[in-house]
Design a protein around this motif. Structure first.
Motif, PDB file in Angstrom:
ATOM      1  N   SER A 162      -3.412   9.997   3.783  1.00  0.00           N
ATOM      2  CA  SER A 162      -4.006   9.906   2.731  1.00  0.00           C
ATOM      3  C   SER A 162      -2.905  10.234   1.977  1.00  0.00           C
ATOM      4  CB  SER A 162      -5.036  10.921   3.171  1.00  0.00           C
ATOM      5  OG  SER A 162      -4.771  11.794   3.122  1.00  0.00           O
ATOM      6  N   LEU A 163      -1.742  10.978   1.635  1.00  0.00           N
ATOM      7  CA  LEU A 163      -1.328  11.775   0.689  1.00  0.00           C
ATOM      8  C   LEU A 163      -0.230  10.088   0.234  1.00  0.00           C
ATOM      9  CD1 LEU A 163       0.463  14.721   1.930  1.00  0.00           C
ATOM     10  CD2 LEU A 163      -1.382  14.366   0.271  1.00  0.00           C
ATOM     11  N   ASP A 164       0.428   9.681   1.027  1.00  0.00           N
ATOM     12  CA  ASP A 164       0.971   8.414   0.694  1.00  0.00           C
ATOM     13  C   ASP A 164      -0.143   7.545  -0.225  1.00  0.00           C
ATOM     14  OD1 ASP A 164       3.520   8.939   2.708  1.00  0.00           O
ATOM     15  OD2 ASP A 164       2.460   8.346   3.743  1.00  0.00           O
ATOM     16  N   GLN A 165      -0.760   7.253   0.571  1.00  0.00           N
ATOM     17  CA  GLN A 165      -1.862   6.536  -0.152  1.00  0.00           C
ATOM     18  C   GLN A 165      -2.252   6.618  -1.310  1.00  0.00           C
ATOM     19  OE1 GLN A 165      -5.126   6.294   2.223  1.00  0.00           O
ATOM     20  NE2 GLN A 165      -4.815   4.210   3.957  1.00  0.00           N
ATOM     21  N   ASP A 166      -2.101   7.728  -1.362  1.00  0.00           N
ATOM     22  CA  ASP A 166      -2.188   8.338  -2.643  1.00  0.00           C
ATOM     23  C   ASP A 166      -1.489   8.035  -4.398  1.00  0.00           C
ATOM     24  OD1 ASP A 166      -5.066   9.475  -2.398  1.00  0.00           O
ATOM     25  OD2 ASP A 166      -4.540  11.292  -1.595  1.00  0.00           O
ATOM     26  N   GLU A 167      -0.659   8.089  -3.217  1.00  0.00           N
ATOM     27  CA  GLU A 167       1.165   8.488  -4.144  1.00  0.00           C
ATOM     28  C   GLU A 167       0.870   6.698  -4.439  1.00  0.00           C
ATOM     29  OE1 GLU A 167       4.104   9.153  -6.276  1.00  0.00           O
ATOM     30  OE2 GLU A 167       3.164  10.837  -4.465  1.00  0.00           O
ATOM     31  N   ARG A 168       1.340   6.036  -3.815  1.00  0.00           N
ATOM     32  CA  ARG A 168       0.648   4.411  -4.501  1.00  0.00           C
ATOM     33  C   ARG A 168       0.229   3.903  -4.741  1.00  0.00           C
ATOM     34  NH1 ARG A 168       0.521   1.949   2.238  1.00  0.00           N
ATOM     35  NH2 ARG A 168       3.146   2.638   2.926  1.00  0.00           N
ATOM     36  N   LYS A 169      -1.227   4.752  -4.688  1.00  0.00           N
ATOM     37  CA  LYS A 169      -2.316   4.470  -5.995  1.00  0.00           C
ATOM     38  C   LYS A 169      -1.416   4.597  -7.368  1.00  0.00           C
ATOM     39  CE  LYS A 169      -6.518   4.117  -3.135  1.00  0.00           C
ATOM     40  NZ  LYS A 169      -7.226   5.368  -3.061  1.00  0.00           N
ATOM     41  N   ARG A 170      -1.163   5.705  -7.713  1.00  0.00           N
ATOM     42  CA  ARG A 170      -0.704   6.490  -8.721  1.00  0.00           C
ATOM     43  C   ARG A 170       0.678   5.222  -8.806  1.00  0.00           C
ATOM     44  NH1 ARG A 170       0.536  12.147  -7.087  1.00  0.00           N
ATOM     45  NH2 ARG A 170      -1.638  13.187  -6.920  1.00  0.00           N
ATOM     46  N   ARG A 171       1.521   4.675  -8.530  1.00  0.00           N
ATOM     47  CA  ARG A 171       2.318   4.603  -8.729  1.00  0.00           C
ATOM     48  C   ARG A 171       1.914   2.804  -9.403  1.00  0.00           C
ATOM     49  NH1 ARG A 171       6.307   4.806  -3.489  1.00  0.00           N
ATOM     50  NH2 ARG A 171       7.188   7.240  -3.540  1.00  0.00           N
ATOM     51  N   MET A 172       1.072   2.614  -8.463  1.00  0.00           N
ATOM     52  CA  MET A 172       0.083   0.536  -9.089  1.00  0.00           C
ATOM     53  C   MET A 172      -0.046   0.881 -10.182  1.00  0.00           C
ATOM     54  SD  MET A 172      -1.075  -0.275  -5.703  1.00  0.00           S
ATOM     55  CE  MET A 172      -2.780  -1.418  -6.329  1.00  0.00           C
ATOM     56  N   PHE A 173      -0.945   2.500 -10.652  1.00  0.00           N
ATOM     57  CA  PHE A 173      -1.751   2.276 -11.850  1.00  0.00           C
ATOM     58  C   PHE A 173      -0.653   3.241 -12.716  1.00  0.00           C
ATOM     59  CE2 PHE A 173      -4.648   2.147  -9.002  1.00  0.00           C
ATOM     60  CZ  PHE A 173      -5.762   0.743  -9.915  1.00  0.00           C
ATOM     61  N   ARG A 174       0.650   3.405 -13.134  1.00  0.00           N
ATOM     62  CA  ARG A 174       1.060   3.878 -14.214  1.00  0.00           C
ATOM     63  C   ARG A 174       1.497   2.904 -15.452  1.00  0.00           C
ATOM     64  NH1 ARG A 174       6.587   4.775 -11.254  1.00  0.00           N
ATOM     65  NH2 ARG A 174       5.599   6.606 -10.054  1.00  0.00           N
ATOM     66  N   ASP A 175       1.279   3.923 -15.802  1.00  0.00           N
ATOM     67  CA  ASP A 175       1.423   3.072 -17.431  1.00  0.00           C
ATOM     68  C   ASP A 175       2.353   2.860 -18.036  1.00  0.00           C
ATOM     69  OD1 ASP A 175       0.266   2.789 -20.247  1.00  0.00           O
ATOM     70  OD2 ASP A 175       0.162   4.314 -20.942  1.00  0.00           O
ATOM     71  N   TYR A 176       2.378   1.873 -18.219  1.00  0.00           N
ATOM     72  CA  TYR A 176       3.271   0.852 -19.067  1.00  0.00           C
ATOM     73  C   TYR A 176       3.625  -0.077 -20.380  1.00  0.00           C
ATOM     74  CZ  TYR A 176       4.952   0.350 -13.694  1.00  0.00           C
ATOM     75  OH  TYR A 176       5.397   1.036 -12.586  1.00  0.00           O
ATOM     76  N   THR A 177       2.725   0.514 -21.654  1.00  0.00           N
ATOM     77  CA  THR A 177       2.208   0.623 -22.808  1.00  0.00           C
ATOM     78  C   THR A 177       3.345   0.858 -23.236  1.00  0.00           C
ATOM     79  OG1 THR A 177       1.275   2.334 -23.032  1.00  0.00           O
ATOM     80  CG2 THR A 177      -0.248   0.605 -22.452  1.00  0.00           C
ATOM     81  N   SER A 178       4.507   2.109 -22.687  1.00  0.00           N
ATOM     82  CA  SER A 178       5.927   1.964 -24.598  1.00  0.00           C
ATOM     83  C   SER A 178       6.339   1.277 -23.843  1.00  0.00           C
ATOM     84  CB  SER A 178       5.964   3.400 -23.297  1.00  0.00           C
ATOM     85  OG  SER A 178       6.382   3.756 -22.108  1.00  0.00           O
ATOM     86  N   GLN A 179       6.396   0.727 -22.426  1.00  0.00           N
ATOM     87  CA  GLN A 179       8.207  -0.308 -22.063  1.00  0.00           C
ATOM     88  C   GLN A 179       7.401  -1.588 -22.914  1.00  0.00           C
ATOM     89  OE1 GLN A 179       8.590  -0.234 -17.895  1.00  0.00           O
ATOM     90  NE2 GLN A 179       9.384   1.536 -18.054  1.00  0.00           N
TER      91      GLN A 179
END
Length: 240
Positions: A96-113
């Motif tokens: 479950s910790l790995d799944q949470d980490e993947r979700k965070r990476r997928m929904f990372r904010d890229y508006t600054s780039q």
């Protein structure tokens, strides 16, 4: 250095402070505190951490992360992967910790780039005469067809011309369709007239045949006057 628990170790700590984003837990055996974010307090959604824990509560936690920020060690804890009654690890393989980490990476904010687009090269090819590339990058064959870019101002004119052509073709198609319909109507009218004339001629022929048959019948039978004359002749003959 104070002894810290190993990564993914489970222990019981005391709630020191409660904030809007989580709760700080005292780690036994040292003065360090770890943060239990509200997303790791329960498997259900938590809006207010104060509704889950209060200052002074004893909770079972699992050390899920160590990170250095601004020369300070930040410890991340989780309550949802530990049974709060027995302290048993509910996620021994850290799935479950790995799944949470993947979700965070997928929904990372890229508006600054920001994405920057390169402009067209401001040059003219000596080989084909087109803009935007050099002669060494030109793929035109010697003696082949050459194409030039259409200016933006002429695009509207070309579109208007195409629209007019479409109009003309549609009108021509409509006129041809009308002509075909008129021809069909004329053919139908002619066929009707010819059929009517044939029926009239057949009727006249039948009438003529009937009259001829009547005349022949009358000519074959003797009239009443003729019969009377014959009878008178028989009466005038002398007797022997």
């Amino acid at each position: 250095m104070e002894p810290l628990p190993e990564l993914y170790a489970i222990f019981q700590g005391e709630v020191a402070t409660v904030t809007e984003y989580g709760a700080f837990i005292k780690i036994p055996g040292c003065r360090k505190q770890g943060l239990v974010h509200k997303t790791h307090m329960s498997s259900c959604r938590v809006d207010k951490p104060s509704e889950i824990v209060d200052v002074g509560d004893k909770v079972w936690v699992k050390l899920i992360g160590k990170e250095m920020r601004d020369d300070k060690l930040k410890l991340s804890l989780s309550m949802k992967v530990v049974n709060q009654g027995t302290g048993k690890d509910l996620d021994p393989n850290n799935v479950s910790l790995d799944q949470d980490e993947r979700k965070r990476r997928m929904f990372r904010d890229y508006t600054s780039q920001k994405i920057t687009l390169e402009a067209v090269l401001n040059t003219v090819c000596k080989k084909c005469g087109c803009k935007g590339h050099f002669a060494k990058e030109c793929f035109v064959q010697p003696g082949g067809t050459k194409y030039s870019l259409i200016p933006e101002e002429d695009e509207e004119e070309v579109a208007a011309a195409g629209y007019e052509r479409d109009k003309k073709t549609s009108l021509a198609d409509d006129s041809s369709k009308k002509r075909k319909k008129e021809k069909k109507k004329k053919k139908k009218h002619k066929n009707k007239q010819s059929s009517e004339s044939d029926s009239d001629s057949s009727d006249s022929d039948s009438d003529g045949a009937q009259l001829a048959s009547k005349r022949s019948k009358h000519s074959g039978k003797p009239s009443k006057a003729q019969k009377k004359k014959k009878k008178k002749k028989h009466k005038k003959k002398p007797r022997d």
